[in-house]
Each structure stands twice: as C-alpha cells, then as structure tokens.
Write an enzyme that holds these catalytic residues in place. Structure first.
Site, short mmCIF file in Angstrom:
data_model
loop_
_atom_site.label_atom_id
_atom_site.label_comp_id
_atom_site.label_asym_id
_atom_site.label_seq_id
_atom_site.Cartn_x
_atom_site.Cartn_y
_atom_site.Cartn_z
N ASP A 13 -17.28 -8.13 -9.59
CA ASP A 13 -18.47 -7.26 -9.57
C ASP A 13 -19.72 -8.01 -9.11
O ASP A 13 -20.38 -7.61 -8.15
CB ASP A 13 -18.75 -6.68 -10.97
CG ASP A 13 -17.74 -5.61 -11.36
OD1 ASP A 13 -17.07 -5.07 -10.46
OD2 ASP A 13 -17.64 -5.32 -12.57
N ARG A 96 -26.80 -11.62 -24.99
CA ARG A 96 -27.59 -10.93 -23.96
C ARG A 96 -29.08 -11.24 -23.94
O ARG A 96 -29.65 -11.47 -22.87
CB ARG A 96 -27.37 -9.41 -24.05
CG ARG A 96 -25.93 -8.98 -23.82
CD ARG A 96 -25.35 -9.58 -22.57
NE ARG A 96 -24.00 -9.11 -22.30
CZ ARG A 96 -22.99 -9.88 -21.94
NH1 ARG A 96 -23.17 -11.18 -21.79
NH2 ARG A 96 -21.81 -9.37 -21.69
N ASP A 125 -24.52 -3.46 -22.98
CA ASP A 125 -25.12 -4.68 -22.45
C ASP A 125 -26.26 -4.43 -21.47
O ASP A 125 -27.25 -5.15 -21.45
CB ASP A 125 -24.04 -5.56 -21.81
CG ASP A 125 -23.13 -6.17 -22.88
OD1 ASP A 125 -23.64 -6.44 -23.98
OD2 ASP A 125 -21.94 -6.35 -22.62
N SER A 177 -10.94 -5.71 -20.04
CA SER A 177 -12.27 -6.24 -19.77
C SER A 177 -12.63 -7.18 -20.92
O SER A 177 -12.61 -6.79 -22.08
CB SER A 177 -13.28 -5.09 -19.68
OG SER A 177 -14.56 -5.56 -19.98
N1 ARG Z 1 -18.63 -3.69 -27.57
C1 ARG Z 1 -19.21 -5.00 -27.59
C2 ARG Z 1 -20.70 -4.91 -27.63
O1 ARG Z 1 -21.24 -3.91 -27.28
C3 ARG Z 1 -18.77 -5.86 -26.43
C4 ARG Z 1 -19.16 -5.37 -25.06
C5 ARG Z 1 -18.58 -6.16 -23.92
N2 ARG Z 1 -17.16 -6.13 -24.00
C6 ARG Z 1 -16.29 -6.36 -23.01
N3 ARG Z 1 -15.05 -6.35 -23.33
N4 ARG Z 1 -16.63 -6.57 -21.78
O2 ARG Z 1 -21.35 -5.85 -28.01
#
Ligand code: ARG
Length: 393
Positions: A13, A96, A125, A177
């Site tokens: 990506d 983040r 995110d 993912s």
């Molecule tokens: N659900 C988790 C959060 O919002 C992780 C998000 C990213 N997860 C991922 N498998 N790419 O903090």
C-alpha cells in the site's frame, strides 16, 4: 513543488502511495518508524529504504523510536492499567500518536505542506493519526490515498506496482492484516472475519499454542519501582530488554492471546485477535501490586480512570487535555507502587501467586484467623449499627 511526508511501512500500500503522490506532483519524503515491529524474514530497514527510493521517494527517514515509545506511551498506559473492552492492551493504538508526532516534526523540518498515511477509511488508525496530527499542527494538509484512490483490490495495486517497477514481493500471499510493535501484535481479516470459527494456529505470530506449551509451569518475579517495571527475577533490565524478554518467555507459554469482537470508533464491530505476552504479564503484575498498596477508595476510583484512559487511547485522543490530566492523576497514584510480584506462567495462563512490598497495607495481625489476631471484633458491632442505620425504616 508540493512536499509531503509519508508514514511508510515498506508494504504494498504505502509503496504504491509513493508513486501515486508523485503523479499528483508531490515530492515524497518517507518516514519509517521503528517501534519494534520485528521485520519479516529477509526484510531489513535498509531494504525498506531502498524500496522507498525505488518507488520514487526523494528522501527516507528511519527512526528507532522504541525507547520513546516505551517511556512515554507504554509505561503511562501500564500505570493506568489501560485495557480496551476488557481484552485489548492497545499496542497498535499507543503507537499511532508517536508516529503522528514524528510525521509533524519531519514535515516542519522539511518545510512540507502535507503529511500522508496508508490507513484505510474503515479503521481506527486513520482517526488516531489525523486527530493527533491536527492537535499538533492544525495547518498541515493530511492525505489518505487509500480512502480515495482508484484501486479496488490488492490485485489492481499489484498491477500498478508492476507497471511502475515498484519493487514489491507480490508472491507473498497475505492471509491476514497484521500490525505489530514491541507491545503486541494485532491480527485481523481473512478467515478471522468468520465469527463462528476459532482462529487457526497459523494466525498467531509470537505465541505458542497453550496446548503445545510445556506442562511444567514457569515462575517469574517482576519488581516495580513507582509503578514502573525494573527487575525480572531480581536482575535489573533496561525496559526494552525487559519487554522483549517477557515477550519471549510469555510467548513460549502461550500467554497473552486474546480473541475479541470490538467496537471500532467508526461504528463497526470487528473481530480481531491479539498477542501481547509482555503486556499481559506486566499488566497482571502491576494490578496485583496495586491491590496491596492502594487504599480501597483510591483503588476503586483508579479502576474507573483506567477504563476512561483506555477509551481515550483507543479513540485517538492521546494528546487531548483530558488524557494529559489523567496522566497527572495516575502518576500521583504510583508513588508507593514498588515491590515484587511472583507470577506463574502455564499453558496460556498468567496468574500472580506471591507478592511483597514495603508499602503494603496488608496487615496479617488484622486479617488472620489465627492466635495472633489483633483485630478488635467488639468494634464491628457499633460499626455495623451505624453503617446500616440509614436504611432502616
Ligand atoms: N483493532 C486494533 C486497533 O484499532 C488494531 C488495528 C490494526 N490492526 C491490524 N490488524 N492491522 O487498535
């Protein structure tokens, strides 16, 4: 020329994003944050840098942020006992705001007018990054190509990457993912979207199956000073080593897995599984230590604060005034949180079995049922009368 700083991971990506932004006349500077993501086989930061340049970046910043991540994000959340919806120790969510901070910092240094990221329009995110960026510099433009670009599938992206010689390993099938850092792994998508199915073993990255773990338990002692972990089994560790060590040991015992359906910020319920061995061990030990040391009123009130704290982290409000104020509260509660907790790790479980602190409020002469009892049972009589008085008609 317009200039943009992109949060770059080295994956498909963000590599396509580099080219996509260039086509829209941006000079693209890539920023790679090392939060302890444990690069896959054959991957390295040099390789990621080369890939960014090959995709069209004019410059690449690679920053090892692990210590700052631990000191300023992980430890405050640990002190707060922050857990989202009872199961998620917030590894992704905590990372983040730190990435946002450096995007803004590099944008200032480079005199860029925009920042960009590779988050989708369905997740948390994007919110966390953009809200944090907005708090730190409300004037920066934010570009989220994945929310608006023309590609409808991974295959279309691969086609685009091949067309422009973006060096990407397209042979790797990605069943899930995954987002990973030193505090834990978050895994979603693929078969996990089927709620009626148990997650397959191959979905887990850093923990052994509890069924496969040794049948001999492992005892481990964690020593805290003012709420911060300092020693394992009596040996002083640097925080980064301490966390890595606990991830290893906990992982071998299948500790720290969770499987949950969570409420995302954008209103979706989603199924995600997590692995957080070190975070689970430290959270269990820290809570247990507080149970000895904090008085009842403070302990109960702090539990509510922990819930709110976790929400704020999850909601992307790390830099908000409330979160900052809660840090002040939490820090004050940690003054006496020093001592040692002994834990037993066994087939996926992690429980405290012994505890010790010079600030403990536990008084054996008061709680004992033995001969050395100093508790004046006569006092209970009057206490109960007054305590129950308001409710009698
Ligand atoms: N659900 C988790 C959060 O919002 C992780 C998000 C990213 N997860 C991922 N498998 N790419 O903090």
């Amino acid at each position: 020329m317009k200039k943009v700083v992109l949060a770059y991971s080295g994956g498909l990506d963000t590599s396509c994003i580099v080219r996509w932004l260039k086509e829209r006349s941006y000079e693209v500077i890539c920023f790679v944050a090392d939060l302890g993501q444990g690069l896959g086989q054959g991957e390295s930061f040099e390789a990621i840098e080369k890939r960014a340049l090959a995709a069209g970046a004019s410059k690449v910043y690679i920053r090892d942020l692990q210590e700052e991540f631990i000191d300023d994000f992980i430890i405050p959340a640990l002190k707060a006992n922050a857990v989202y919806e009872g199961k998620y120790l917030l590894a992704t969510a905590l990372g983040r705001p730190l990435i946002a901070k450096y995007l803004v910092q590099i944008a200032h240094k480079e005199k860029a007018n925009a920042v960009a990221h590779g988050c989708t329009g369905k997740g948390n995110d994007q919110v966390r990054l953009e809200v944090a960026i907005g708090i730190l510099d409300s004037k920066l433009e934010i570009i989220a190509p994945v929310r608006e670009w023309e590609f409808k599938s991974r295959d279309e992206e691969i086609e685009y990457a091949l067309k422009y010689n973006i060096p990407i390993d397209v042979t790797k099938k990605k069943p899930y993912s995954v987002d990973r850092n030193i505090w834990g792994v978050s895994i979603e998508a693929g078969i996990l979207e089927n709620l009626e199915q148990e997650p397959p073993e191959d979905a887990y990255l850093i923990t052994k199956s509890p069924m496969q773990a040794s049948s001999y338990p492992r005892y481990i002692e964690v020593t805290f000073e003012k709420g911060c972990p300092k020693k394992i089994d009596g040996k002083v560790f640097k925080l980064k080593n301490l966390i890595n060590y606990l991830n290893d040991v906990g992982g071998q015992f299948g500790v720290g897995r969770s499987d949950m359906v969570e409420n995302r910020l954008v209103g979706i319920k989603s199924r995600e599984i997590y692995e957080a061995p070190a975070a689970t061990i430290l959270y269990t030990a820290h809570k247990e230590l507080e149970a000895l040391i904090l008085d009842r009123e403070l302990a109960h009130f702090k539990e509510l604060i922990g819930l709110k704290y976790a929400e704020l982290v999850y909601y992307g409000l790390w830099f908000s005034p409330l979160k900052v104020a809660l840090d002040g509260f939490v820090e004050k509660t940690q003054k006496l949180v020093s001592g040692t907790i002994k834990l037993k790790l066994s087939k996926g479980s992690c429980v405290a079995v012994a505890r010790k602190s010079k600030h403990s409020l536990y008084k054996k002469e008061l709680s004992t049922y033995g001969a050395e009892d100093k508790f004046d049972q006569g006092l209970a009589n009057g206490f109960i009368k007054l305590w129950g008085m308001p409710y009698k008609r």
